[in-house]
Design an enzyme around this catalytic site. Structure first.
Site, PDB file in Angstrom:
ATOM      1  N   HIS B  68       0.832  -1.207   0.000  1.00 21.51           N
ATOM      2  CA  HIS B  68       0.000   0.000   0.000  1.00 21.51           C
ATOM      3  C   HIS B  68       0.871   1.263   0.000  1.00 21.51           C
ATOM      4  O   HIS B  68       0.546   2.263  -0.658  1.00 21.51           O
ATOM      5  CB  HIS B  68      -0.903  -0.061   1.241  1.00 21.51           C
ATOM      6  CG  HIS B  68      -1.706   1.171   1.487  1.00 21.51           C
ATOM      7  ND1 HIS B  68      -1.496   1.979   2.570  1.00 21.51           N
ATOM      8  CD2 HIS B  68      -2.712   1.743   0.783  1.00 21.51           C
ATOM      9  CE1 HIS B  68      -2.352   2.992   2.534  1.00 21.51           C
ATOM     10  NE2 HIS B  68      -3.101   2.876   1.468  1.00 21.51           N
ATOM     11  N   GLU B  71       2.011   1.929  -3.409  1.00 19.61           N
ATOM     12  CA  GLU B  71       0.903   2.501  -4.180  1.00 19.61           C
ATOM     13  C   GLU B  71       0.853   4.023  -3.988  1.00 19.61           C
ATOM     14  O   GLU B  71       0.692   4.789  -4.940  1.00 19.61           O
ATOM     15  CB  GLU B  71      -0.411   1.842  -3.750  1.00 19.61           C
ATOM     16  CG  GLU B  71      -1.642   2.381  -4.453  1.00 19.61           C
ATOM     17  CD  GLU B  71      -2.742   2.756  -3.488  1.00 19.61           C
ATOM     18  OE1 GLU B  71      -3.026   3.969  -3.373  1.00 19.61           O
ATOM     19  OE2 GLU B  71      -3.308   1.850  -2.833  1.00 19.61           O
ATOM     20  N   HIS B  72       1.002   4.477  -2.757  1.00 21.98           N
ATOM     21  CA  HIS B  72       1.009   5.933  -2.514  1.00 21.98           C
ATOM     22  C   HIS B  72       2.203   6.609  -3.204  1.00 21.98           C
ATOM     23  O   HIS B  72       2.071   7.681  -3.787  1.00 21.98           O
ATOM     24  CB  HIS B  72       1.089   6.214  -1.007  1.00 21.98           C
ATOM     25  CG  HIS B  72      -0.239   6.208  -0.325  1.00 21.98           C
ATOM     26  ND1 HIS B  72      -0.707   7.267   0.396  1.00 21.98           N
ATOM     27  CD2 HIS B  72      -1.212   5.256  -0.269  1.00 21.98           C
ATOM     28  CE1 HIS B  72      -1.909   6.987   0.891  1.00 21.98           C
ATOM     29  NE2 HIS B  72      -2.232   5.764   0.505  1.00 21.98           N
ATOM     30  N   GLU B 148      -4.132   7.745   7.477  1.00 23.92           N
ATOM     31  CA  GLU B 148      -5.142   6.926   6.796  1.00 23.92           C
ATOM     32  C   GLU B 148      -5.563   5.756   7.683  1.00 23.92           C
ATOM     33  O   GLU B 148      -6.748   5.457   7.825  1.00 23.92           O
ATOM     34  CB  GLU B 148      -4.587   6.411   5.461  1.00 23.92           C
ATOM     35  CG  GLU B 148      -5.594   5.562   4.687  1.00 23.92           C
ATOM     36  CD  GLU B 148      -5.078   5.090   3.330  1.00 23.92           C
ATOM     37  OE1 GLU B 148      -3.930   5.424   2.974  1.00 23.92           O
ATOM     38  OE2 GLU B 148      -5.827   4.383   2.637  1.00 23.92           O
TER      39      GLU B 148
END
Lengths: 437, 454
Positions: B68, B71-72, B148
């Site tokens: 993840h 991905e950022h 997040e």
């Protein structure tokens, strides 16, 4: 590679689709109900949106929650069908009906297959015009609503927006949650629900959007078949809601590692000549996407939040400029400072031509992409009528956006953005939020 | 009403027919990149997606959240693009973009006017191999991810409970590790971790290009060859060798208390097979089982009996995910009405399972579900983006385009006998994880409002 991207960018700007390439037909049913239709026979079903304006703001104060509970009961039994009979009939037609209540409207979204459209229409008519409101169904759904109220009371985001509305609008229906309180919902009677049904669902205040496999003539007949038995006249709507909140910070204690901040001040009317300038301004300030000022300053530069956005709330009875983000308890104070600084900076110095151009490119390019499928088109058609836009609005909308100049935006920014008038409701255990913020 | 209640409880209701229909075109580039095209000429727009066959379940031990995190970071600088320029360029062209990470896949998506497809491919191809890892950007983005996690997980007792349930459920498989990562491991993720994950998995022979919208397969192929074609395949792409799950032989229980819980509920989860390439019949039968037993709140067995007739449940339902690389779970959830305990709610769920096995299937209900599956193909055509996403999910979880296309037929061929047989296999003395989500016993505080300033 960069040169090629730049070249592609320049070449493409002029070629952006100027408007949504759809043809809207205005339909008036034999019974006199108006609708907008985008006919497209390529897939054998139709999407219908019925927006009954008025919504949960019609609730009398003592029976707050009546419209919400009534809307939830529309799928719980009609005519000779109980809740299970209704659900089984809907399943058997492979149609879908959604019944939703909002502050300004009760919204019914339906999708029906061409092959059994009349039967689906009859079922929807039964739901809207012959709901049973059986006592057992009322008690069951009341229990579900009470559970939702309890959930909202323990959800920091819900607490933040509800607290903000209560501070801003007081006793006006906008000042309380449409679900009602445990007390008001507990006291609702079947008569209250019948009254809410009579008030909310009328032919006078319905707007209709339709898209898909249906001709204008068929649509007119279908609308009368579904809505024809509803009462013609609607009761008055409540008066305008005065936004009575000044600048400052309100903290609501909540056990969480992170604080939710909900903030805003007065907004601008949809029919204000400066609306489009404000619309573009909001895009630069905190509109969707990764490139807004607030996203850039609060998330990308400082890592203080996962996401922050602002929006022009166009509630029928009181417009507002609102925003929301979440930050860890030790960071939220700094994030609020950054928001205020950006507010003050844009109010004083305006935005740049480059920011304006980028926002207009994005807004005009993105708009036609929304007309993506029957369900979305029907929703847009109903929303535009609810905003009292003319039928050519969709064709001209991008021209209105493009006509906004830097002078317009910066003049509106100086008037609209009030850094001292911003009120923050913070739900959590924020550190270092002291008086004088 | 039930849909709204389920949302308030933090439960996800997915349409039970979430699969692809319709004709698609499929190609393979010379470098091993798979290409899928779904035509829809109603709007002059395209959805452009690149999916990588890697996700959180492919992370090295101790680096939860790295998939993840990468991905950022994909939105930061490359050798050709400045940090943030990717999204800025998409927006300047009137498009929108985003990305998502799951246990089995990572995907990148843009939606733009159809004549911008080449530009999207140019930029997406650029960041497939040419990402630049900057220490300052990595540090700031790690803070964003911690926010997040705080927003999506730590602020929601339901999300924390789901995380605990998954961790208890999987004895060995990484599906038990949260996609976003454990907080203490996120805090320790480094630039080197991110670069290593990127260099391992981000290659054309591990990627699937999906384009849906107002284009022809020929146009897509030409553009794909131009932009993605020149990127060399990796010689070192590892197989997805994950720790595998041993048989579950013991029942386990978790009790999670949080003062923010509004509606307590019980959740029971057991291992269930998923769709396998060329072998989807068992999963198809389980899709029906989930619908018949705990689908609709009014017409499923559990909804009808526990919500409507006996009035013992606020919300009751079953959840089954048919599409994943490795076996997933079949779950039953029951939120009782006030006055019914979680122990009783747990017994009610098992009583419904026994009732189902004894009474069998109502043929009328079965026929309605079959008709809905058939009609689902019509409604799906209206949602090309959804269709594209559905293909991405299926192709990154080991299924082929042929499997995806066959799925509706496999579903249509299921008989009531198949469902009963699948139910008996599933419920034949399964080992389960049973979780209680509840509030601590002591009475809780009212929200306390303090005016700090006006």
């Amino acid at each position: 590679m960069i040169a090629r991207i730049a070249a592609a960018l320049v070449a493409c700007v002029l070629a952006l689709p100027a408007s949504a390439d759809i043809e809207i037909e205005e339909v008036t049913s034999p019974g006199g109900i108006e609708a907008w239709l985008v006919e497209d026979a390529s897939i054998p079903f139709v999407a219908l949106e019925f927006w009954f304006l008025g919504g949960s703001a019609l609730d009398p104060a003592e029976s707050r929650g009546a419209t919400y509970l009534m809307t939830g009961l529309l799928e719980e039994g009609s005519a000779d069908m109980d809740a299970q009979g209704f659900a089984a009939a809907l399943e058997g037609l492979a149609a879908s009906f959604d019944f939703d209540s909002y502050r300004d409207a009760v919204v019914i979204s339906a999708q029906m297959l061409t092959q059994n459209r009349d039967a689906a229409a009859d079922l929807l008519r039964a739901a809207l015009t012959q709901p049973r409101f059986d006592e057992t169904a009322i008690e069951r759904v009341r229990g579900q609503v009470l559970s939702i109220i309890e959930s909202n009371a323990r959800d920091p985001g819900e607490i933040a927006s509800t607290t903000f509305s209560a501070l801003a609008y007081g006793d006006h229906p906008y000042g309380s949650a449409q679900e009602g309180s445990a007390e008001t919902v507990g006291a609702l009677t079947r008569d209250d629900i019948l009254a809410a049904h009579r008030a909310a669902l009328t032919r006078e205040r319905v707007v209709v959007g339709a898209a898909g496999d249906i001709s204008p003539e068929e649509l007119g007949l279908l609308i009368d078949r579904i809505l024809g038995d509803l009462p013609a006249e609607a009761p008055p709507r409540p008066g305008l809601a005065e936004f009575g909140l000044d600048g400052g910070t309100t903290v609501v204690d909540f056990p969480s590692p992170q604080s939710v901040a909900y903030f805003g001040h007065r907004g601008i009317e949809r029919d204000d000549p400066d609306f489009f300038a404000a619309f573009v301004l909001n895009q630069v300030l905190g509109g969707g996407g990764f490139r807004s000022r607030l996203m850039e300053e609060v998330r990308v530069e400082r890592g203080l939040t996962y996401g922050i956005s602002t929006f022009l709330s166009l509630a029928d009875l009181s417009p507002a400029l609102l925003g929301q983000f979440s930050s860890s308890n030790d960071l939220v104070g700094e994030a609020i400072e950054v928001v205020r600084d950006q507010w003050a900076d844009i109010a004083a110095n305006g935005i740049t031509q480059e920011e304006l151009d980028a926002a207009i490119r994005y807004m005009t390019g993105e708009y036609p992409l929304r007309f993506d499928g029957n369900a979305r088109i029907a929703g847009i058609l109903a929303a535009m009528q609810s905003d009292q836009m003319p039928v050519d609005y969709i064709v001209n909308r991008n021209d209105y956006v493009r006509a906004v100049t830097l002078d317009d935006v910066n003049r509106v920014a100086a008037e609209l953005l009030q850094p001292e008038g911003l009120h923050f409701v913070v739900v959590g255990r924020p550190e270092g939020l002291s008086p004088g913020n | 009403m039930l849909r709204r209640l389920a949302l308030a409880l933090g439960l996800t209701l997915t349409p039970f027919v979430a699969q692809a229909a319709g004709e698609v075109a499929e190609f393979m580039l010379d470098n091993g990149m798979q290409v899928v095209v779904i035509e829809d000429h109603r709007t002059p727009a395209v959805t452009h997606m690149v999916w990588y066959r890697t996700g959180a379940a492919d992370e090295p031990p101790g680096q939860s959240g790295i998939a993840h995190f990468v991905e950022h970071l994909m939105f930061k600088a490359t050798d050709d693009l400045a940090s943030g320029e990717f999204s800025a360029t998409v927006e300047a062209n009137g498009g929108s973009d985003n990305a998502f990470t799951s246990w089995d896949y990572t995907g990148y998506i843009q939606r733009v006017a159809a004549d911008r497809l080449g530009l999207m491919m140019q930029m997406e191809a650029d960041r497939m191999r040419d990402l630049v890892f900057d220490p300052v950007e990595v540090a700031t983005e790690r803070s964003v991810i911690i926010e997040e996690r705080a927003q999506r997980t730590d602020s929601s007792p339901g999300a924390l409970f789901n995380e605990q349930m998954a961790a208890a459920f999987y004895l060995n498989h990484p599906y038990g590790i949260p996609i976003v990562g454990w907080r203490h491991e996120i805090e320790a993720l480094t630039l080197e971790n991110a670069r290593a994950f990127y260099d391992t998995w981000y290659h054309p022979n591990n990627a699937i290009l999906i384009v849906a919208g107002d284009v022809t397969p020929e146009e897509v192929l030409t553009l794909a060859q131009e932009h993605y074609g020149p990127i060399p395949a990796s010689d070192n792409l590892p197989p997805r060798m994950r720790p595998t799950e041993p048989p579950h032989i013991a029942d386990r229980r978790i009790h999670f208390e949080d003062e923010r819980v509004a509606t307590p509920y019980v959740s029971i989860r057991m291992l269930a097979p998923v769709r396998e390439p060329g072998d989807q019949a068992e999963a198809a039968a389980l899709v029906y089982l989930s619908e018949l037993l705990g689908g609709s709140g009014q017409t499923s067995l559990m909804g009808r009996r526990l919500q409507i007739e006996e009035e013992r449940s606020l919300f009751v339902g079953t959840f089954y995910d048919a599409t994943s690389v490795d076996p997933s779970g079949f779950s039953m959830v029951n939120a009782p009405v006030p006055g019914v305990s979680l122990e009783e709610a747990e017994d009610d769920l098992w009583r419904m399972v026994e009732t189902f096995l004894e009474e069998g299937i109502d043929p009328g209900h079965f026929a309605r579900i079959q008709f809905q599956i058939e009609a689902g193909e019509i409604y799906e055509e209206d949602d090309t983006q959804g269709l594209a996403r559905s293909y991405g999910m299926q192709l990154t979880t080991g299924l082929s385009v042929a499997d995806a296309e066959a799925w509706t037929e496999v579903l249509a061929a299921v008989t009531p006998e198949d469902v009963m047989a699948a139910a008996r296999r599933l419920f034949d003395d399964p080992s389960t994880v049973t979780g209680y989500l509840m509030r601590p016993p002591e009475p809780d505080t009212e929200a306390d409002t303090t005016e700090v300033s006006q």
